[in-house]
Design an enzyme around this catalytic site. Structure first.
Site, PDB file in Angstrom:
ATOM      1  N   GLY A 248     -38.065  18.689  17.317  1.00  0.00           N
ATOM      2  CA  GLY A 248     -38.327  19.641  16.239  1.00  0.00           C
ATOM      3  C   GLY A 248     -38.777  19.028  14.930  1.00  0.00           C
ATOM      4  N   GLU A 290     -35.639  13.964  20.925  1.00  0.00           N
ATOM      5  CA  GLU A 290     -36.748  14.382  21.787  1.00  0.00           C
ATOM      6  C   GLU A 290     -37.947  14.868  20.970  1.00  0.00           C
ATOM      7  OE1 GLU A 290     -34.227  16.244  25.476  1.00  0.00           O
ATOM      8  OE2 GLU A 290     -34.537  17.525  23.745  1.00  0.00           O
ATOM      9  N   GLY A 292     -41.578  15.774  20.109  1.00  0.00           N
ATOM     10  CA  GLY A 292     -42.835  16.072  20.796  1.00  0.00           C
ATOM     11  C   GLY A 292     -43.936  16.039  19.751  1.00  0.00           C
ATOM     12  N   ARG A 330     -52.704  27.981  19.105  1.00  0.00           N
ATOM     13  CA  ARG A 330     -51.617  28.107  18.129  1.00  0.00           C
ATOM     14  C   ARG A 330     -51.921  29.057  16.969  1.00  0.00           C
ATOM     15  NH1 ARG A 330     -49.903  24.350  15.354  1.00  0.00           N
ATOM     16  NH2 ARG A 330     -47.724  24.943  15.317  1.00  0.00           N
ATOM     17  N   TYR A 334     -49.224  32.004  17.046  1.00  0.00           N
ATOM     18  CA  TYR A 334     -48.204  32.130  16.000  1.00  0.00           C
ATOM     19  C   TYR A 334     -48.687  31.765  14.604  1.00  0.00           C
ATOM     20  CZ  TYR A 334     -46.914  27.947  18.858  1.00  0.00           C
ATOM     21  OH  TYR A 334     -46.890  26.841  19.661  1.00  0.00           O
ATOM     22  N   CYS A 361     -64.104  35.734  23.118  1.00  0.00           N
ATOM     23  CA  CYS A 361     -64.284  37.159  22.855  1.00  0.00           C
ATOM     24  C   CYS A 361     -62.984  37.850  22.522  1.00  0.00           C
ATOM     25  CB  CYS A 361     -64.980  37.813  24.045  1.00  0.00           C
ATOM     26  SG  CYS A 361     -66.639  37.165  24.205  1.00  0.00           S
TER      27      CYS A 361
HETATM   28  C1  LIG Z   1     -40.000  21.749  22.794  1.00  0.00           C
HETATM   29  C2  LIG Z   1     -38.780  20.916  22.855  1.00  0.00           C
HETATM   30  C3  LIG Z   1     -38.746  19.692  22.202  1.00  0.00           C
HETATM   31  C4  LIG Z   1     -39.877  19.177  21.338  1.00  0.00           C
HETATM   32  O1  LIG Z   1     -40.043  19.946  20.204  1.00  0.00           O
HETATM   33  P1  LIG Z   1     -41.034  19.399  19.061  1.00  0.00           P
HETATM   34  O2  LIG Z   1     -40.978  20.482  18.035  1.00  0.00           O
HETATM   35  O3  LIG Z   1     -42.371  19.248  19.667  1.00  0.00           O
HETATM   36  O4  LIG Z   1     -40.470  18.110  18.590  1.00  0.00           O
HETATM   37  C5  LIG Z   1     -37.630  18.888  22.365  1.00  0.00           C
HETATM   38  N1  LIG Z   1     -36.584  19.295  23.113  1.00  0.00           N
HETATM   39  C6  LIG Z   1     -36.570  20.485  23.748  1.00  0.00           C
HETATM   40  C7  LIG Z   1     -35.413  20.854  24.557  1.00  0.00           C
HETATM   41  C8  LIG Z   1     -37.661  21.333  23.631  1.00  0.00           C
HETATM   42  O5  LIG Z   1     -37.643  22.516  24.247  1.00  0.00           O
END
Ligand SMILES: *Cc1c(COP(=O)(O)O)cnc(C)c1O
Length: 436
Positions: A248, A290, A292, A330, A334, A361
Site C-alpha cells: 500500500g 508487500e 506492489g 485506472r 477509479y 469507444c
Molecule cells: C494489492 C496488495 C498488495 C500491494 O498493494 P500496493 O498498493 O500495490 O502496494 C499487497 N498485499 C496485498 C494482500 C494486496 O492485496
C-alpha cells in the site's frame, strides 16, 4: 514544472527512460509502448531494504506481483533476492516459468480454487496466506491427501483501513478479505490451524489499503496486530515468527501526492514494532512487507502517439492518442490522476491545457482530464508518467485492440520483455461456429 524531478532528459532535451531516448524506444518498438526504468525498480527495492537494515530488523520484501506480473519482472525480483506474492494460478505459473524460487512465493487470494491450492502445494510455495474458513478446510484436505506440510499465515482484518491521507479505525472491517478480529473469527481460525498436523502457522498478515502516503495507518496496524499477538501469547503461548504488514505504500502520480521515502516508512514502522513488542514482553517478529505499486509504479511510462484532435469553442480541447483504457484502465476505473509530458521536450513551457483521451469507444476513455502541454501535432509522442503499477497488468483487448509491447531499459540499453500482440493473437482462441 512540478513533474520535473520525476523524469530524466538527454542533451537533446528528450525524455529518457533507463538512459534510452523515449523517441528511440517508440521508433524501435512501436506505439503505444510500456517502458520501465529497471534501475528505478532496483533503487526502490534497495530503499526498503536499507530501511530495515539500518534499523537492524529481520525482514522480507515480497513484491505484490499483481501490480505487474511478467517473466522478466519476476527475474528482476529474483535477482534482487526478494520474495513475491501471487494471487492466482496464472501468476504462479508465470513465476515458475521465470525460474523464481518457490520457497520465496506467498500465495494470496480470497477464493483460491482447489486446483490452485494443489498447484501451490505440489510446487512447494513458501507460504499460503489463509483467508477464510472454507480455504482452511480445503487446504487441510489437500495436505492430508498428499501428506504434505505447508507454512501458513492468517490474514486478519484488525480494523484499520488507510486511505491516501487518513485512516479509519473501525472495529469490524467491511472487507471481503480475511478473518475479522473483533468478532472472534480470527481466534477461531487460529485455534483451527494450530490443531492441524500439516499446517505451520508462521504468523499473521494484514493489508490496510493502497496509495498510502502517511505512516500512521501502519503504526496503528502494528499496534493492533501486536495487541492480538499478546492476547494469543497469554492464552495459548503463541509467538509468531512473522508479522506481514501488507503493501500500500503510496507513490507520486501528480503534485497532489507527497510521496514518503521508502526508508522513512520502514524506520518508523520498525520503531513502532519494537516499542509495542517491548510493551508486551514479546520477541520482535520478522517484518514482512508487500509493496506492489511502490516498486514498479514510478518506474513505468506509457508512450503514446498523438492522432486526432477535437476543438470546440469554450470547451477543453481533446487530444487523442493511440492507446487508453485498454492499456491503462485506472483513470476510467477509479478516477486515477496522472501527469504527462511531451517526450521530445518534457521541460518545454506548456502552451495549452487539454484533455488527453484514448482511442477506445467509451466516453469514459479519458487518460487525463486536464493536462498542460506544449503545442502538439499528430505523430508527437506523449509520455504518461508513473503508469508502471496496475496498468499493463489490467490491460484488456477491448475493441480488439492488441495489447502494447513492454520494454525494460537500463544503463542506456532497452530490451523487449513482452512483445506486442498481433491481430492473429487476438483470434487465436476463437473457433468458428458450425452454422446450421
Ligand atoms: C494489492 C496488495 C498488495 C500491494 O498493494 P500496493 O498498493 O500495490 O502496494 C499487497 N498485499 C496485498 C494482500 C494486496 O492485496
Amino acid at each position: 514544472m512540478s513533474t520535473e524531478k520525476y523524469y530524466h532528459t538527454n542533451n537533446q532535451g528528450h525524455l529518457t527512460i533507463g538512459g534510452v531516448d523515449a523517441l528511440e524506444l517508440t521508433k524501435k518498438f512501436g506505439s503505444p509502448l510500456v517502458a520501465y526504468d529497471v534501475g528505478q525498480i532496483r533503487r526502490q527495492y534497495q530503499a526498503f531494504a536499507t530501511g530495515f537494515e539500518q534499523a537492524q530488523s529481520p525482514y522480507v520484501i515480497s513484491y505484490a506481483s499483481k501490480a505487474f506480473a511478467t517473466v522478466a519482472m519476476y527475474q528482476v525480483i529474483k535477482q534482487l533476492g526478494g520474495h513475491i506474492d501471487v494471487v492466482s494460478g496464472g501468476e504462479l505459473y508465470t513465476a515458475l516459468r521465470a525460474g523464481f524460487p518457490t520457497a520465496k512465493i506467498s500465495f494470496h487470494g480470497n477464493n483460491k480454487t482447489r486446483e490452485e491450492l494443489i498447484m501451490a502445494v505440489k510446487n512447494h510455495v513458501g507460504v499460503i496466506i489463509l483467508d477464510n474458513f472454507y480455504e482452511i478446510e480445503l487446504l487441510e484436505e489437500i495436505l492430508t491427501e498428499t501428506q504434505s506440510h505447508m507454512q501458513v499465515m492468517l490474514r486478519v482484518t484488525p480494523g484499520v483501513t488507510a486511505h491516501t491521507h487518513e485512516y479509519d479505525q473501525t472495529g469490524q472491517e467491511d472487507s471481503k478479505f480475511g478473518f475479522d478480529v473483533q468478532s472472534g473469527q480470527a481466534e477461531q481460525a487460529f485455534i483451527r490451524v494450530q490443531a492441524s498436523t500439516w499446517m505451520t502457522l508462521i504468523g499473521l498478515h494484514a493489508h490496510i489499503g493502497s496509495q498510502i502516503l502517511e505512516v500512521d495507518g501502519y503504526q496503528l496496524e502494528v499496534q493492533k496486530l501486536l495487541a492480538l499477538v499478546h492476547e494469543w501469547s497469554q492464552k495459548f503461548g503463541y509467538q509468531p515468527q512473522v508479522l506481514n504488514l501488507g503493501g500500500g505504500f503510496g507513490i507520486h502520480y501528480t503534485a497532489a501526492d507527497k510521496e514518503l521515502p521508502a526508508q522513512t516508512f520502514i524506520t518508523q514502522i520498525v520503531q513502532t514494532m519494537r516499542a509495542s513488542a517491548q510493551e508486551y514482553h514479546l520477541d520482535q517478529p520478522a517484518i514482512w512487507i508487500e509493496p506492489g505499486r511502490a516498486l514498479v509504479g514510478g518506474a513505468g511510462y506509457s508512450l503514446y502517439t498523438v492522432g486526432s484532435r477535437k476543438d470546440v469553442p469554450g470547451l477543453t480541447s481533446c487530444v487523442a492518442v493511440d492507446g487508453g483504457m485498454g492499456d491503462n484502465i485506472r483513470p476510467a476505473l477509479y478516477q486515477a490522476d496522472y501527469e504527462a509530458v511531451l517526450a521530445s521536450a518534457p521541460a518545454a513551457q506548456p502552451r495549452e491545457t487539454v484533455r488527453l483521451v484514448g482511442r477506445y469507444c467509451e466516453s469514459g476513455d479519458v487518460l487525463i482530464k486536464q493536462v498542460s502541454l506544449p503545442a502538439t501535432k499528430p505523430g508527437d509522442v506523449i509520455a504518461v508518467l508513473a503508469t508502471g503499477a496496475y496498468g499493463y497488468s489490467m490491460a484488456s483487448n477491448y475493441n480488439r485492440v492488441p495489447r502494447p509491447a513492454v520494454v525494460f531499459a537500463e544503463n542506456g540499453r532497452a530490451q523487449e520483455v513482452v512483445t506486442r500482440e498481433t491481430y492473429e493473437d487476438l483470434i487465436s482462441h476463437d473457433q468458428s461456429y458450425q452454422l446450421k
